[in-house]
Design a protein around this motif. Structure first.
Motif, PDB file in Angstrom:
ATOM      1  N   ASN A  75     -25.999  11.900  -0.709  1.00 40.15           N
ATOM      2  CA  ASN A  75     -25.402  10.585  -0.259  1.00 40.15           C
ATOM      3  C   ASN A  75     -26.096   9.641  -1.162  1.00 40.15           C
ATOM      4  OD1 ASN A  75     -26.717  12.188   2.574  1.00 40.15           O
ATOM      5  ND2 ASN A  75     -24.493  11.172   2.597  1.00 40.15           N
ATOM      6  N   GLU A 144     -18.995  22.757  10.169  1.00 40.33           N
ATOM      7  CA  GLU A 144     -20.507  22.559  10.348  1.00 40.33           C
ATOM      8  C   GLU A 144     -20.821  21.881   9.015  1.00 40.33           C
ATOM      9  OE1 GLU A 144     -22.323  22.103  12.731  1.00 40.33           O
ATOM     10  OE2 GLU A 144     -24.256  21.663  11.398  1.00 40.33           O
ATOM     11  N   PHE A 145     -20.695  22.451   7.803  1.00 40.07           N
ATOM     12  CA  PHE A 145     -21.015  21.902   6.855  1.00 40.07           C
ATOM     13  C   PHE A 145     -20.325  20.683   6.271  1.00 40.07           C
ATOM     14  CE2 PHE A 145     -23.213  25.910   7.477  1.00 40.07           C
ATOM     15  CZ  PHE A 145     -24.539  25.731   7.014  1.00 40.07           C
ATOM     16  N   SER A 147     -20.038  18.089   8.195  1.00 41.33           N
ATOM     17  CA  SER A 147     -20.243  17.332   9.312  1.00 41.33           C
ATOM     18  C   SER A 147     -20.768  15.835   8.726  1.00 41.33           C
ATOM     19  CB  SER A 147     -20.888  17.820  10.536  1.00 41.33           C
ATOM     20  OG  SER A 147     -22.124  18.047  10.158  1.00 41.33           O
ATOM     21  N   GLY A 148     -21.291  15.993   7.557  1.00 39.93           N
ATOM     22  CA  GLY A 148     -21.780  14.755   6.983  1.00 39.93           C
ATOM     23  C   GLY A 148     -20.841  14.017   6.491  1.00 39.93           C
TER      24      GLY A 148
ATOM     25  N   ALA B  99     -29.564  16.847  10.665  1.00 37.94           N
ATOM     26  CA  ALA B  99     -28.904  16.053   9.448  1.00 37.94           C
ATOM     27  C   ALA B  99     -27.531  16.507   8.942  1.00 37.94           C
ATOM     28  CB  ALA B  99     -29.771  15.844   8.395  1.00 37.94           C
ATOM     29  N   SER B 100     -27.203  16.441   7.587  1.00 34.67           N
ATOM     30  CA  SER B 100     -26.229  16.942   7.181  1.00 34.67           C
ATOM     31  C   SER B 100     -26.405  17.722   5.922  1.00 34.67           C
ATOM     32  CB  SER B 100     -25.060  15.814   6.699  1.00 34.67           C
ATOM     33  OG  SER B 100     -25.686  15.072   5.638  1.00 34.67           O
ATOM     34  N   SER B 236     -22.536  17.969  16.030  1.00 35.50           N
ATOM     35  CA  SER B 236     -23.225  18.274  14.790  1.00 35.50           C
ATOM     36  C   SER B 236     -23.570  16.645  14.138  1.00 35.50           C
ATOM     37  CB  SER B 236     -22.464  18.954  13.586  1.00 35.50           C
ATOM     38  OG  SER B 236     -22.873  18.756  12.413  1.00 35.50           O
ATOM     39  N   TYR B 237     -24.487  16.652  13.263  1.00 37.12           N
ATOM     40  CA  TYR B 237     -24.955  15.399  12.702  1.00 37.12           C
ATOM     41  C   TYR B 237     -25.137  14.390  13.510  1.00 37.12           C
ATOM     42  CZ  TYR B 237     -24.005  12.095   8.671  1.00 37.12           C
ATOM     43  OH  TYR B 237     -24.236  11.314   7.428  1.00 37.12           O
TER      44      TYR B 237
END
Ligand SMILES: Cc1cc2nc3c(=O)[nH]c(=O)nc-3n(C[C@H](O)[C@H](O)[C@H](O)COP(=O)(O)OP(=O)(O)OC[C@H]3O[C@@H](n4cnc5c(N)ncnc54)[C@H](O)[C@@H]3O)c2cc1C
Ligand code: SF4
Ligand code: FES
Ligand code: FES
Lengths: 171, 338
Positions: A75, A144-145, A147-148, B99-100, B236-237
């Motif tokens: 980020n 899931e991966f 999800s950010g 977190a992510s 999630s997150y």
């Protein structure tokens, strides 16, 4: 968190000096000077005129600012430009090579994986990072991966399909 | 964001020298918690000492069969380190629950321990908060406290520690290695984080002039019977409402060793020696798990908005111990709870 966006009431003395930073952005060496509190995100957008990377929340909560630093997705709103001196940064502007879109960019078009497009640069940079990691395989794992990266338009199913296509997996 | 000076530490000794010489300075590693809080004017360091490039980023075997994890190993690398995945899958699983991937790529092992509470009043400088401003009062006690503590809280502060990784490290009996002006010392994980008492502004027993250099996990990794279950408001997150790390050693159906740690319920990862002792020597079955859960929660005191956490924690403890006993740990990508 722009240059000079100092919180009122803070005692500014002694005023910090600008720091010289070199980044290799999308393969090109860029040298510039910034105050210590300029995030990598603001440096890209305001100092290097690379506005493809978006600011959503500025707090690590949405993923719109995702870029690749030394090949890893991060980020850019939660890191300082001065901390990344010497790093290789890839933004959405740097993914296409020799006039050809990155396979994930093409897959986003093929699968209509966006509506407003605001989250898309972050989604694509994140997806490129995910594919490079080589860990996520199943749809559950991709979800899931990824999800950010929040998509307010809710293009999630199409984003998963696009990533599957780019990974060479059957959609 | 307030203005600050920026400097890079050249080695650990330099970092300690710099921080000891400047009371307003703070270390920055991944920056994912500190910069977040600085943008909201909650943390106001006058100088940032960048430690992110110090050579504290390796995972090494110790003479006693454990691993020594450098304070700057990124959370993502730790979760996917072959030795961690093989010997300490509980730790790997807990990290991946948090977190992510972008944040885990940035966040450091040391910084994860020192992340601050996510209590909304702590973040909101317009409201009183004893943790942010000692003596100003606690807005959460009579405010919105759905996410707050049910164990070990005080009238001064009812915040929870938000880390997932720390819950696994607590269960694994990790040790925190630190270096300060007075030299190096080792802090057992259970003594690292503090309960709020009447000093909620002090989260840990790390001295202001100390740097975390490494986290050590002992040989026992519980790679056969473990599970990390995290319950949150979305899949999630999101931070935990309740999370449970369970680790067991089982011989012929009997529990020989048991570890149980909870996240999201207290000011620190919560362990209860009585509950763990009650599991040892017992059959690895529901009745034993339920008894341990009741013991662990015997002194639980929910807040006005989180009655539900007590029952949620009880069920999560039983479920996680069952998953551990069966050797079917919770998947962190397929969220169906088996
Ligand atoms: C949107 C969001 C969601 C998140 N979700 C989760 C989650 O679900 N679960 C979870 O567990 N975490 C979560 N996190 C928190 C994240 O894990 C932490 O922010 C991270 O681990 C902090 O590490 P860092 O290296 O970035 O710390 P920094 O921000 O660099 O530092 C944090 C603090 O530690 C101090 N410090 C850092 N390293 C050292 C050292 N070696 N010695 C002494 N002091 C040091 C700094 O001075 C600072 O006070 C989330 C964060 C965000 C922004
Ligand atoms: S619970 Fe703790 S952190 Fe939250 S307002 Fe009260 S004192 Fe502050
Ligand atoms: S702008 Fe960086 S995560 Fe939202
Ligand atoms: S396409 Fe609009 S937010 Fe994702």
């Amino acid at each position: 968190m722009q240059d000079g966006a100092v919180h009122p009431g803070a005692s500014p003395s002694p005023l910090p000096e600008k720091v010289s930073v070199t980044l290799i952005v999308n393969g090109i060496e860029r040298r510039f000077s910034v105050l210590p509190w300029v995030s990598l995100l603001d440096a890209l957008r305001d100092h290097l005129d690379l506005t493809g990377t978006k600011k959503g929340c500025d707090h690590g909560q949405c993923g719109a600012c995702t870029v690749l630093v030394d090949g890893r997705r991060i980020n850019s709103c939660l890191t300082l430009a001065v901390m990344r001196d010497g790093a290789h940064v890839t933004t959405i502007e740097g993914l296409a090579a020799n006039g050809a879109l990155d396979p994930l960019q093409q897959a986003f078009i093929d699968h209509d994986a966006f509506q407003c497009g605001y989250c898309t640069p972050g989604q694509i940079c994140s997806g490129v990072g995910l594919i490079a990691e080589g860990r996520a395989k199943t749809a559950d794992e991709i979800r899931e991966f990824m999800s950010g990266n929040i998509c307010r338009c809710g293009a999630y199913p199409n984003i998963v399909s696009a990533i599957q296509q780019a990974m060479g997996a059957k959609p | 964001m307030i203005p600050f000076q920026y400097t890079k530490a050249s080695d650990v000794a330099d970092a300690v020298r710099l921080i000891a010489a400047n009371g307003g300075a703070k270390f920055i590693a991944g920056g994912t918690n500190l910069l977040d809080l600085m943008k909201d004017n909650v943390e106001r360091p006058t100088t940032l000492i960048d430690i992110s490039r110090l050579p504290l980023n390796s995972v090494e075997e110790t003479a006693s069969g454990g691993l020594r994890i450098g304070a700057l190993v990124p959370n993502a690398d730790l979760a996917w380190h072959p030795l961690i995945e093989k010997r300490y899958p509980l730790l790997s699983s807990a990290i991946l629950a948090g977190a992510s991937q972008q944040l885990r790529n940035m966040a450091s092992t040391g910084g994860n321990l020192l992340q601050r509470t996510r209590c909304a009043y702590f973040y909101d400088t317009a409201t009183p908060c004893n943790k942010r401003q000692p003596g100003s009062g606690c807005s959460a006690v009579n405010g919105v406290n759905r996410g707050h503590a049910i164990l070990g809280a005080s009238t001064s502060c009812i915040a929870t520690h938000p880390s997932d990784m720390c819950v696994a490290l607590a269960a694994l009996d990790a040790t925190v290695h630190v270096t300060g002006a007075k030299g190096a010392r080792a802090i057992p994980f259970a003594d690292f984080h503090r309960l709020p008492g009447d000093t909620p502004h002090i989260d840990t027993n790390l001295a202001p002039d100390e740097i975390i250099t490494a986290i050590e996990v002992p040989a026992k990794g519980f790679a056969t019977h473990y599970s990390y279950l995290k319950i949150r408001d979305r899949m999630s997150y999101a931070f935990a409402l309740v999370s449970v790390a369970a680790a067991l050693e089982i011989k012929n159906g009997t529990i020989e060793e048991a570890r149980l740690a909870l996240g999201g319920v207290a000011h620190k990862p919560w362990r209860d020696a009585g509950a763990e002792a009650a599991l040892r020597g017992q059959p690895a079955e529901d009745a034993s798990f339920a008894r341990a859960a009741d013991l662990l929660l015997r002194d639980a005191r929910p807040q006005a908005h989180n009655d539900f956490k007590v029952d949620l924690a009880r069920r999560a403890i039983i479920r996680t111990l069952t998953q551990a006993a069966h050797g079917t740990p919770q998947s962190q990508s397929n969220k169906t709870i088996q």
